[in-house]
Write an enzyme that holds these catalytic residues in place. Structure first.
Site, PDB file in Angstrom:
ATOM      1  N   ASP A 153       0.732  -1.254  -0.003  1.00 36.61           N
ATOM      2  CA  ASP A 153      -0.057  -0.005   0.043  1.00 36.61           C
ATOM      3  C   ASP A 153       0.922   1.248  -0.131  1.00 36.61           C
ATOM      4  O   ASP A 153       1.874   1.280   0.641  1.00 36.61           O
ATOM      5  CB  ASP A 153      -0.940   0.130   1.255  1.00 36.61           C
ATOM      6  CG  ASP A 153      -2.056   1.039   1.127  1.00 36.61           C
ATOM      7  OD1 ASP A 153      -3.084   0.712   0.299  1.00 36.61           O
ATOM      8  OD2 ASP A 153      -1.849   2.157   1.437  1.00 36.61           O
TER       9      ASP A 153
HETATM   10  C1  LIG Z   1       2.746   8.738  -5.769  1.00 38.19           C
HETATM   11  C2  LIG Z   1       2.195   7.598  -6.728  1.00 38.19           C
HETATM   12  C3  LIG Z   1       1.387   6.749  -6.527  1.00 38.19           C
HETATM   13  N1  LIG Z   1       0.850   5.826  -7.488  1.00 38.19           N
HETATM   14  C4  LIG Z   1       0.014   4.833  -7.162  1.00 38.19           C
HETATM   15  C5  LIG Z   1       0.627   3.279  -6.639  1.00 38.19           C
HETATM   16  C6  LIG Z   1      -0.664   3.007  -6.154  1.00 38.19           C
HETATM   17  O1  LIG Z   1      -1.250   1.922  -7.294  1.00 38.19           O
HETATM   18  C7  LIG Z   1      -1.637   4.025  -5.816  1.00 38.19           C
HETATM   19  C8  LIG Z   1      -2.013   3.879  -4.483  1.00 38.19           C
HETATM   20  O2  LIG Z   1      -3.046   3.093  -4.068  1.00 38.19           O
HETATM   21  P1  LIG Z   1      -3.073   1.793  -3.222  1.00 38.19           P
HETATM   22  O3  LIG Z   1      -4.164   1.707  -2.305  1.00 38.19           O
HETATM   23  O4  LIG Z   1      -1.374   1.690  -2.646  1.00 38.19           O
HETATM   24  O5  LIG Z   1      -3.054   0.618  -4.636  1.00 38.19           O
HETATM   25  P2  LIG Z   1      -4.069   0.288  -5.324  1.00 38.19           P
HETATM   26  O6  LIG Z   1      -5.349   0.235  -4.999  1.00 38.19           O
HETATM   27  O7  LIG Z   1      -3.816   1.076  -6.747  1.00 38.19           O
HETATM   28  O8  LIG Z   1      -4.078  -1.267  -5.849  1.00 38.19           O
HETATM   29  P3  LIG Z   1      -4.180  -2.681  -4.392  1.00 38.19           P
HETATM   30  O9  LIG Z   1      -4.729  -2.157  -3.411  1.00 38.19           O
HETATM   31  O10 LIG Z   1      -5.046  -3.511  -5.303  1.00 38.19           O
HETATM   32  O11 LIG Z   1      -2.691  -3.159  -4.363  1.00 38.19           O
HETATM   33  O12 LIG Z   1      -1.131   4.963  -6.355  1.00 38.19           O
HETATM   34  C9  LIG Z   1       1.551   5.910  -8.799  1.00 38.19           C
HETATM   35  O13 LIG Z   1       1.391   4.938  -9.642  1.00 38.19           O
HETATM   36  N2  LIG Z   1       2.462   6.860  -8.869  1.00 38.19           N
HETATM   37  C10 LIG Z   1       3.035   7.708  -8.115  1.00 38.19           C
HETATM   38  O14 LIG Z   1       3.514   8.755  -8.228  1.00 38.19           O
END
Ligand SMILES: Cc1cn([C@H]2C[C@H](O)[C@@H](COP(=O)(O)OP(=O)(O)OP(=O)(O)O)O2)c(=O)[nH]c1=O
EC number: 3.6.1.9
Length: 184
Positions: free
Chosen positions: A68
């Site tokens: 996460d």
């Molecule tokens: C800060 C930042 C975050 N993110 C993304 C990564 C994560 O996918 C998302 C944060 O949400 P998360 O809740 O961590 O993940 P998710 O809901 O996408 O997937 P799952 O819970 O099924 O594993 O933000 C980027 O892609 N690039 C960035 O620069």
């Protein structure tokens, strides 16, 4: 014994694939709930553990990875924006400032959970309101913590980072690989 990524995030899947691992994806369905007042590190850890443990229950013989990612500004946690106005609010707060990106990782293997949190510092350029609105209109911020994606158009917002780039994208891949090797 198989390796399972307990995630629906296309970024996490891409990073594990690029690292050369064979694995299956089984997203956790549980809602991401954190109690008010939880410290950022603990929040990232707890959410990663919830995801990994949920999927591990159905796959007790496999190795399950949950993760996460949250953005933290002045101790305040930013998850994914609720709507476009929320994305504008987050990016306005992040403008010209340094923040932390924390990714909690939990690997469940043989009934044991192994967890860590990786931290990367990110500094944003000052952003004009019109730039923020234009970026939000691209739709890119909506499924991302802190309302930006460093690996896509959001790269234009970033003055610099200190730490693992892939951690900002959602998975601290090198540290995760080291943990998986230890568990082999
Ligand atoms: C800060 C930042 C975050 N993110 C993304 C990564 C994560 O996918 C998302 C944060 O949400 P998360 O809740 O961590 O993940 P998710 O809901 O996408 O997937 P799952 O819970 O099924 O594993 O933000 C980027 O892609 N690039 C960035 O620069």
């Amino acid at each position: 014994m198989a390796l399972i990524l307990a995630s629906a995030s296309p970024r996490r899947r891409e990073l594990l694939e690029r690292a050369g691992l064979s694995f299956a994806c089984i997203p956790a369905r549980g809602e991401e709930i954190i109690q008010k007042g939880t410290r950022p590190e603990q929040a990232a850890l707890t959410l990663a553990q919830q995801k990994a443990l949920e999927v591990a229950k159905a796959r007790p013989l496999d190795t399950v990875i949950g993760a996460d990612t949250i953005v933290v500004l002045d101790g305040m946690i930013m998850g994914k924006p609720r709507d476009e106005a929320d994305a504008v609010r987050m990016l306005t707060l992040l403008s010209g400032r340094e923040h932390l990106v924390l990714t909690g990782v939990c690997v469940v293997n043989k009934g044991h959970a192994h967890s860590f949190v990786q931290q990367t510092k990110v500094k944003f350029y000052p952003l004009a309101p019109a730039k923020i609105r234009a970026y939000v209109r691209t739709g890119e911020p909506m499924d991302k913590a802190g309302a930006y994606g460093i690996q896509e158009k959001g790269m234009a917002l970033v003055e610099g980072i200190e730490g693992d780039f892939f951690n900002v994208m959602g998975l601290p891949i090198a540290r995760l690989l080291r943990l998986l090797e230890e568990l082999e």
